[in-house]
Scaffold this motif. Structure first.
Motif, short mmCIF file in Angstrom:
data_model
loop_
_atom_site.label_atom_id
_atom_site.label_comp_id
_atom_site.label_asym_id
_atom_site.label_seq_id
_atom_site.Cartn_x
_atom_site.Cartn_y
_atom_site.Cartn_z
N ARG A 31 -6.88 -18.24 4.05
CA ARG A 31 -6.04 -18.87 5.08
C ARG A 31 -6.72 -20.09 5.71
O ARG A 31 -6.79 -20.23 6.93
CB ARG A 31 -5.65 -17.87 6.16
N LEU A 48 -5.17 -22.65 8.84
CA LEU A 48 -4.00 -21.81 9.13
C LEU A 48 -3.05 -22.47 10.13
O LEU A 48 -1.83 -22.50 9.92
CB LEU A 48 -4.46 -20.45 9.67
N ARG A 75 -0.96 -14.80 2.12
CA ARG A 75 -1.95 -15.68 1.48
C ARG A 75 -3.24 -14.92 1.21
O ARG A 75 -3.68 -14.09 2.01
CB ARG A 75 -2.25 -16.88 2.38
N GLN A 102 2.20 -16.75 5.38
CA GLN A 102 0.79 -16.85 5.76
C GLN A 102 0.10 -15.50 5.68
O GLN A 102 -1.06 -15.40 5.28
CB GLN A 102 0.67 -17.42 7.18
#
Length: 269
Positions: free
Chosen positions: A123, A126, A119, A116
């Motif tokens: 996001r 999320l 990314r 994450q």
């Protein structure tokens, strides 16, 4: 994938798992487990309220969790500390452990958070994305329960009875009748198949063991099929529940029941 296709694939996987357990080679059982974990890691991305796919780091997360948990299940001694430190009891157990699930999920969560962070798409979603990735990690880690079941006392018999019950139940589950009726019928058939398998095996597990474990295996196998198909529900572009995903979910959710059965046999041995 249709219900028939997913159920048939689960039956095939259960059969291969039983054959691997009968060899007595834990690495073969672990290899089958890893194949199932790869199928779970190949799950489709979750969907948002509009049916759009939510970018989710899935494959690396689920596979990391699965491999870590499987390694611990095959070699519990990895939980032992360095020389001179106090060893955990799980590292000394030789009759199968479930201790690898939490380390596996923790490793998967670490990979999910790292993914994450990397990314670059803003996001979007999320929390949903991380939640789905963590759920996949847990399901992948649960598959290692089959290794723990195979390492138990009379592990070959336990896995055989469990796989027979699971296969019988999932052959009934796709029948074109009311879903609640077919689910109840699947559990009944799984329970009966488990009892028959226990009598045929004629080992430590009794017919009562086959009835109890067979019913549990059948119930959670059906739940795995349902959950696997529901995973992709609401997607506007993908109608499939992912290659083999429902089939792998049935194996994953049935694993802890097989492990519990193995521990019950071990305790009475």
């Amino acid at each position: 994938m249709s219900r028939i296709g997913a159920s048939a694939l689960s039956v095939v996987l259960a059969g291969i798992l039983a054959l691997a357990a009968h060899t007595g080679v834990m690495l073969l059982v672990a290899a089958v487990v890893v194949v199932v974990q790869v199928m779970l890691a190949s799950a489709p991305a979750p969907a948002d309220s509009r049916g759009r796919a939510v970018p989710t780091p899935r494959f690396a997360v689920a596979l990391t969790a699965g491999v870590v948990s499987t390694v611990v299940a095959v070699r519990p001694s990895v939980l032992l500390g360095a020389d001179g430190s106090r060893a955990g009891n799980e590292g000394l157990v030789t009759n199968g452990v479930l201790a690898g699930v939490l380390p596996g999920v923790a490793a998967g969560l670490f990979v999910a958070l790292l993914s994450q962070m990397l990314r670059k798409d803003g996001r979007r979603e999320l929390v949903v994305s991380t939640g789905y990735a963590t759920s996949l990690a847990m399901f992948a880690a649960l598959v290692s329960s089959w290794v723990g079941a195979a390492r138990a006392a009379a592990g070959q018999d336990v896995v055989t009875i469990s796989c027979v019950a699971l296969g019988a139940a999932l052959l009934v589950w796709p029948l074109p009748i009311d879903r609640y009726v077919s689910a109840a019928l699947a559990v009944t058939v799984g329970s009966g198949a488990g009892a028959v398998a226990a009598l045929v095996v004629d080992g430590l597990p009794t017919w009562f063991f086959g009835v109890a474990v067979g019913a549990g295996i059948a119930l959670f196998g059906v739940l795995g099929q349902v959950l696997g198909r529901a995973w992709a529900q609401g997607r506007s572009h993908v109608t499939s529940a992912g290659w083999g995903f429902p089939a792998a979910m049935a194996i994953a959710l049935a694993g802890p029941i097989a492990y519990l059965g193995g521990q019950l046999v071990t305790a009475s041995f």
